[in-house]
Design a protein around this motif. Structure first.
Motif, PDB file in Angstrom:
ATOM      1  N   TYR A 181      34.703 109.986 -35.462  1.00 45.14           N
ATOM      2  CA  TYR A 181      33.576 109.632 -34.612  1.00 45.14           C
ATOM      3  C   TYR A 181      34.025 109.082 -33.258  1.00 45.14           C
ATOM      4  N   SER A 214      19.799 111.890 -32.963  1.00 45.42           N
ATOM      5  CA  SER A 214      18.872 110.762 -33.110  1.00 45.42           C
ATOM      6  C   SER A 214      18.642 110.057 -31.766  1.00 45.42           C
ATOM      7  N   VAL A 218      33.964 103.118 -29.178  1.00 49.87           N
ATOM      8  CA  VAL A 218      33.604 101.735 -28.905  1.00 49.87           C
ATOM      9  C   VAL A 218      32.623 101.625 -27.732  1.00 49.87           C
ATOM     10  N   ARG A 224      30.117 103.399 -27.216  1.00 47.66           N
ATOM     11  CA  ARG A 224      28.779 103.522 -27.758  1.00 47.66           C
ATOM     12  C   ARG A 224      28.273 102.183 -28.290  1.00 47.66           C
ATOM     13  N   LEU A 225      29.131 101.478 -29.020  1.00 48.82           N
ATOM     14  CA  LEU A 225      28.727 100.168 -29.539  1.00 48.82           C
ATOM     15  C   LEU A 225      28.437  99.199 -28.397  1.00 48.82           C
ATOM     16  N   TYR A 226      29.348  99.145 -27.399  1.00 49.98           N
ATOM     17  CA  TYR A 226      29.112  98.290 -26.240  1.00 49.98           C
ATOM     18  C   TYR A 226      27.755  98.627 -25.596  1.00 49.98           C
ATOM     19  N   VAL A 242      25.074 100.075 -26.737  1.00 46.54           N
ATOM     20  CA  VAL A 242      23.892  99.692 -27.531  1.00 46.54           C
ATOM     21  C   VAL A 242      23.670  98.182 -27.465  1.00 46.54           C
ATOM     22  N   VAL A 243      24.714  97.425 -27.739  1.00 49.88           N
ATOM     23  CA  VAL A 243      24.568  95.965 -27.809  1.00 49.88           C
ATOM     24  C   VAL A 243      24.233  95.386 -26.438  1.00 49.88           C
ATOM     25  N   TYR A 289      20.595  96.261 -25.430  1.00 48.91           N
ATOM     26  CA  TYR A 289      19.648  95.491 -26.255  1.00 48.91           C
ATOM     27  C   TYR A 289      19.512  94.061 -25.727  1.00 48.91           C
ATOM     28  N   LEU A 322      28.453  89.394 -24.299  1.00 47.73           N
ATOM     29  CA  LEU A 322      27.005  89.308 -24.453  1.00 47.73           C
ATOM     30  C   LEU A 322      26.394  88.357 -23.438  1.00 47.73           C
ATOM     31  N   SER A 365      30.329  84.508 -29.394  1.00 43.68           N
ATOM     32  CA  SER A 365      30.049  85.850 -29.928  1.00 43.68           C
ATOM     33  C   SER A 365      31.124  86.843 -29.524  1.00 43.68           C
ATOM     34  N   TYR A 409      31.805  91.395 -29.830  1.00 39.98           N
ATOM     35  CA  TYR A 409      31.435  92.688 -30.400  1.00 39.98           C
ATOM     36  C   TYR A 409      32.373  92.959 -31.567  1.00 39.98           C
ATOM     37  N   ARG A 410      31.907  93.666 -32.575  1.00 39.28           N
ATOM     38  CA  ARG A 410      32.797  94.029 -33.659  1.00 39.28           C
ATOM     39  C   ARG A 410      32.800  95.532 -33.817  1.00 39.28           C
ATOM     40  N   TYR A 411      33.957  96.106 -33.604  1.00 44.92           N
ATOM     41  CA  TYR A 411      34.068  97.550 -33.727  1.00 44.92           C
ATOM     42  C   TYR A 411      35.332  97.895 -34.497  1.00 44.92           C
ATOM     43  N   PHE A 412      35.186  98.735 -35.505  1.00 46.83           N
ATOM     44  CA  PHE A 412      36.363  99.257 -36.191  1.00 46.83           C
ATOM     45  C   PHE A 412      36.545 100.698 -35.748  1.00 46.83           C
ATOM     46  N   VAL A 435      28.102 102.540 -35.797  1.00 42.97           N
ATOM     47  CA  VAL A 435      26.827 102.762 -35.112  1.00 42.97           C
ATOM     48  C   VAL A 435      26.053 103.905 -35.770  1.00 42.97           C
ATOM     49  N   GLU A 436      26.756 104.991 -36.061  1.00 41.48           N
ATOM     50  CA  GLU A 436      26.104 106.204 -36.546  1.00 41.48           C
ATOM     51  C   GLU A 436      25.365 105.993 -37.860  1.00 41.48           C
ATOM     52  N   TYR A 489      22.172 103.283 -36.803  1.00 44.24           N
ATOM     53  CA  TYR A 489      21.383 103.270 -35.568  1.00 44.24           C
ATOM     54  C   TYR A 489      19.986 103.870 -35.705  1.00 44.24           C
ATOM     55  N   PHE A 498      17.745 101.519 -37.324  1.00 43.66           N
ATOM     56  CA  PHE A 498      17.568 100.364 -36.442  1.00 43.66           C
ATOM     57  C   PHE A 498      16.474 100.616 -35.394  1.00 43.66           C
ATOM     58  N   VAL A 551      19.885  86.445 -33.294  1.00 42.33           N
ATOM     59  CA  VAL A 551      21.276  86.918 -33.251  1.00 42.33           C
ATOM     60  C   VAL A 551      22.224  85.720 -33.293  1.00 42.33           C
ATOM     61  N   VAL A 611      28.862  90.614 -33.439  1.00 46.35           N
ATOM     62  CA  VAL A 611      27.576  91.239 -33.156  1.00 46.35           C
ATOM     63  C   VAL A 611      27.778  92.756 -33.180  1.00 46.35           C
ATOM     64  N   ASP A 612      26.985  93.437 -33.996  1.00 44.98           N
ATOM     65  CA  ASP A 612      27.033  94.897 -34.055  1.00 44.98           C
ATOM     66  C   ASP A 612      25.626  95.402 -34.382  1.00 44.98           C
ATOM     67  N   VAL A 613      25.480  96.677 -34.668  1.00 50.32           N
ATOM     68  CA  VAL A 613      24.134  97.206 -34.897  1.00 50.32           C
ATOM     69  C   VAL A 613      23.470  96.545 -36.097  1.00 50.32           C
ATOM     70  N   LEU A 635      21.895  93.370 -34.978  1.00 50.55           N
ATOM     71  CA  LEU A 635      20.658  93.602 -34.245  1.00 50.55           C
ATOM     72  C   LEU A 635      19.520  93.927 -35.219  1.00 50.55           C
ATOM     73  N   ALA A 656      18.418  90.762 -36.931  1.00 50.42           N
ATOM     74  CA  ALA A 656      17.633  89.956 -35.987  1.00 50.42           C
ATOM     75  C   ALA A 656      16.192  90.480 -35.940  1.00 50.42           C
TER      76      ALA A 656
END
Lengths: 441, 441, 441
Positions: free
Chosen positions: A41, A54, A237, A239-241, A243-244, A247, A295, B28, B30-33, B49-50, B53, B56, B97, B115-117, B120, B123
């Motif tokens: 991904y 989506s 990453v 994409r995550l940034y 979105v967050v 928001y 954030l 806070s 962001y948390r991304y793997f 995210v996928e 989302y 969400f 959050v 903080v990730d999807v 959110l 929250a």
């Protein structure tokens, strides 16, 4: 002559529909990669429906419901707002798929451009530009003028974005510069040329209770799906940034807008602010949506954008009329200023090492060092991208406005009135209230 | 003093917006793997995210369009309904959050919460609680009171859910207890404290034809996306169960509500029932949404919930006024009773071996045996979770209500009237109908 | 007798709700495959929530918001439009899950049918058929008649689609034949039998300004999510084709409809066309949505469909009344003719080698050569599928209409009037306008 003008609208649509059909027939192809092993991904295959779909539908809803209903606030112009938004956006999508195809996705080997879900998404981005410009001239341009505007604006927008992204390499994942700034200043330039003094005297440029609630439908769908807009074609990453950050920033601009609206209206709220300025945070974070701004960074940007946008509606829009600019929907406050603000923050963030992530997207075709630019060079090119966009928007809009003003296209009719464009339903109150000018709706 | 009260709303928002910015800035991340090998949907990486989302955004739409428009049914209070829902929800999301971050996702190593999807999404769950409480006091509380209510209610809700989920280990995937029961009884307790006799005499607590159709927009989006709410953070088979059970249960409550509405109204339907009771099945199945209850189980629960909710509107709500509870939106019928019903079915289902699936989620930190609880112990703790939630909701609401009643925050103005909070558009009918009290809208 | 008829509606719902509960209890099961290794999107595991869910919710919104609001255009019938659409669709979904389960997904080993997200999606397809039929009789059938219609129409639709798909093997990924053609002609046949001369004289079969804007909410959600409808259960490259073709075709029908509306209305637009004919491209591309028809193919089909649909509203619908067919929503123009057109293009495309992709889906159970059919045989069976659907729709509708006309079910009341079915809110204008027949709304 009268007769010819009656047929101008259908004739125009027919000619271009036929032209588009031939262009797509000769030069487009679907692009699909068999995806039997989707495990990555970070960098998904471009044609992967599942990865993009989506967010694509969210963005699609933003264009048609979001922009369409946001503009229904005018009490006698709601049919035109949602209806013209509908036809203009559909027309723009077809045209944008083609123009972007030639410029961004042309395959010299087989002489075709590819079309997939990502193409459809970017066509929606282009249409956002055109719908923003429509907001500036809403109620003052007829359908023929709107279609012509789209016809001219789409290639200018696409060329501007191409130069910005692939030559200047000024990045803008949420399209704040290439869509919002461009669309707003293009539209304002058109409105400047089309300006007529009697617009100010129209008795119809007002909302009514019900039309304001319809407009909120548009506002809230724009609000909810804005993270999809800013993250629409991002991966990994970023994409995550996106979105967050979006928001948080757009929630903050809701706070900023309500706060400032209450302040300038001394304890009350104004629907114009709530419908528009609440969204400024989505625009203002666009250029840096995919960056590691923290954030708290998103909070600050969003809050300020919401506040500034309200101040724009309250103090700037009335003054713009003195320089012949009548901005029906206040796109300068929702898209122009917040988009400009986003471009500026992009310049700043690009200058800080390891924050923006922009340098990861450089290629050899970029000016100023190709794939090996430093942070300060990147900052400079972000500024160049913003300046280019402003210039292209303003000049493009002026030229377009002059063409739209040609007598063959222009209208003499009342502004902000559905009656000249639509067969309206007979109204039950008419017999009783017929002497009152605005009783019909 | 008058002056200070005028600035109370913007001041409050400004102070907390600054505070939130600092808290997010310090604590806070962001948390991304990196997800280069996503092959496991049973237990996906948390930051994916996928995976989260699409559900969400559905839930996000439920909060802003769903709750916002559901409350527009009041003929003179639609601006406030959708507008205050907007600001209250945006404010709550930021605050939730943060509070959930500290309590649920605190990383002691680097002193930050992630903080990730998924954050959110949860929250949004918290904000559902607050919007339910808002429904109970709609039209009777001013914006300052609503913001203060959110400020106090968010931490109480989060602490209650933390104790329930991580100490009692009373599971509730659709949040029927922790969101619906909590929010409803909290709101009713606030309404109890804020009660004023003259609320009953307000001429404005009525709908109009158009406002009822706007309210249905909210109802139907809530209906369509409820499966996403109940399955929002579920994975694997639990996700499939939650989607299917909720779909079946909420369709059944549509049947139950129409059936019972027609019965009590002797051959006609009532919009209040159609707007609200049709959704009771989504609430009533929440606690057991992720369990193997069989599609017939979902049918029975949903149908009964729809029926009971109608009976509540018809017979219970008018009687609540005798004990000083005026429940504007009938949240007791849509969230209180069906949520309670869901808690009870959770107790029952937990006692049947291999039905609930709750035991798979136990950890060592659970009271009463840690990860090795039996079914009857689990049942007991489900009951404890429900009782705790009721208690925390009622006591929290009473305390909050007493604070909101302090003279500095409370209002003297008319209830259910937009005029005191908004600059309303001038109405075309006004000149003709000005002598009629409710003619303006 | 009077008394019994009052209870007919709740009684009917109660009986079938109980029956459905037992059928689901004895014969349904959830179907979930543990998905720990999802790497193949060409042919994903059937129970995979993640693959289907996002399109499923889009389709769900189309049924409840799309169809529901599209029908609110009637000035005195908006409660009934959105309300009856709600109950009818919920009832149909339950019934369709069961009937399709028995016919399409029956497992002879354990005597159960499976239910997963794909089942819920196909149940939504069935309900589209029933809602289309409802459009033909809108305002002229009472709730009892609508429920009975669904009860009879669902099994006929499912049997027809089963024969078409699994015996004739006439493919139709966008359900243009099995849903649109079937639903339209079924509904028209029912309308034919229920015809009463005085329907034509009703003063209430008109829109009002606000109800037309509500109807556009339905239109635009249908427009935005139509690609999901046509691609809802497709996989692999078929999914990409279906999304892109539908997007292009439905944009083209927007162009076609506006163009033709402007032409027939001599320079103005008509809301009826904009609300309906703009969507004809989504229907007309259905049967070949998953085929390699080229983007120019989608352009041509969509544009023609939009134009033909407008001509239908303008010239055909008024003439249908002479043969006793009163088509309230014009389903013949939006679903009947474009669906028929889609069936015809399916026959043509099937005859061209390697275009349709239909031959890849053949199985041994297909008539006319099993899995080894040639293109011309496939063409023939596509024609057979279309003819079968027309026949089943018309005959099924006639029989259903005769049953609905039985005195016990039929109504004597006014047409297109909410008052007989709903407790309406007291209207503020009433005191002033009470002498005017349609002033109430």
């Amino acid at each position: 002559m009268m007769n010819f003008r009656t047929f101008l609208f259908p004739l125009l649509l027919l000619i271009f529909q036929i032209l588009f059909t031939f262009l797509l027939g000769f030069h487009s192809e679907y692009r699909y990669f068999p995806v039997t092993n989707v495990t990555n991904y970070e960098n998904p295959p471009r044609g992967l429906v599942e990865f993009y779909y989506s967010m694509f539908t969210d963005i699609h809803v933003m264009m048609f419901i979001g922009f369409g209903y946001l503009m229904t606030f005018l009490r006698r112009y709601s049919f035109s707002s949602v209806g013209f938004n509908f036809i203009l956006c559909a027309f723009t999508l077809e045209w944008a798929v083609i123009v972007r195809g030639y410029l961004f996705d042309w395959n010299t080997t087989n002489q075709k451009f590819i079309v997939d879900v990502q193409s459809l998404t970017t066509a929606d981005f282009v249409s956002a530009s055109i719908l923003i410009s429509m907001g500036a001239v809403l109620g003052k341009a007829n359908p023929v003028q709107l279609i012509l505007m789209a016809l001219l604006e789409v290639p200018i927008q696409v060329v501007n974005e191409y130069i910005g992204l692939h030559i200047f390499c000024a990045f803008d994942p949420g399209e704040s510069m290439y869509v919002h700034v461009f669309g707003a200043y293009f539209g304002l330039a058109v409105a400047f040329v089309l300006y007529r003094r009697n617009v100010e005297d129209s008795p119809h440029e007002k909302s009514r209770y019900t039309s304001d609630i319809f407009a909120m439908v548009g506002t809230i769908f724009l609000f909810c799906f804005w993270p999809s807009f800013n993250a629409g074609v991002a991966t990994g990453v970023t994409r995550l940034y996106a979105v967050v950050n979006t928001y948080i920033s757009i929630c903050s601009s809701v706070i900023g807008a309500f706060l400032m609206s209450n302040l300038v209206k001394r304890g009350r709220f104004d629907m114009v602010h709530v419908q528009n300025s609440t969204l400024a945070g989505g625009v203002a974070v666009g250029t840096i949506a995919g960056s590691n701004i923290g954030l708290h960074g998103a909070m600050v940007i969003g809050t300020l954008a919401g506040m500034i946008s309200v101040l724009g509606y309250e103090f700037l829009t009335p003054r713009l009329k003195h320089i012949r600019i009548h901005d029906t929907c206040g796109v300068h406050n929702l898209h122009g200023m917040p988009g400009f603000m986003s471009g500026i923050t992009g310049i700043i963030v690009a200058s800080i090492s390891d924050r923006s992530g922009y340098l990861n997207h450089l290629t050899d075709s970029c000016l100023g060092g190709g794939a090996f630019r430093g942070n300060s060079t990147q900052s400079g090119y972000q500024a160049a991208g913003l300046a280019l966009t402003l210039g292209m928007g303003l000049v493009g809009g002026l030229v377009t406005g002059i063409i739209l003003r040609l007598p063959i296209f222009s209208q003499k009719e009342n502004d902000f009135d559905d009656e000249i464009h639509w067969h309206l339903p007979e109204d039950p109150h008419k017999p009783l209230l017929q002497n009152h000018p605005s009783a019909r709706l």
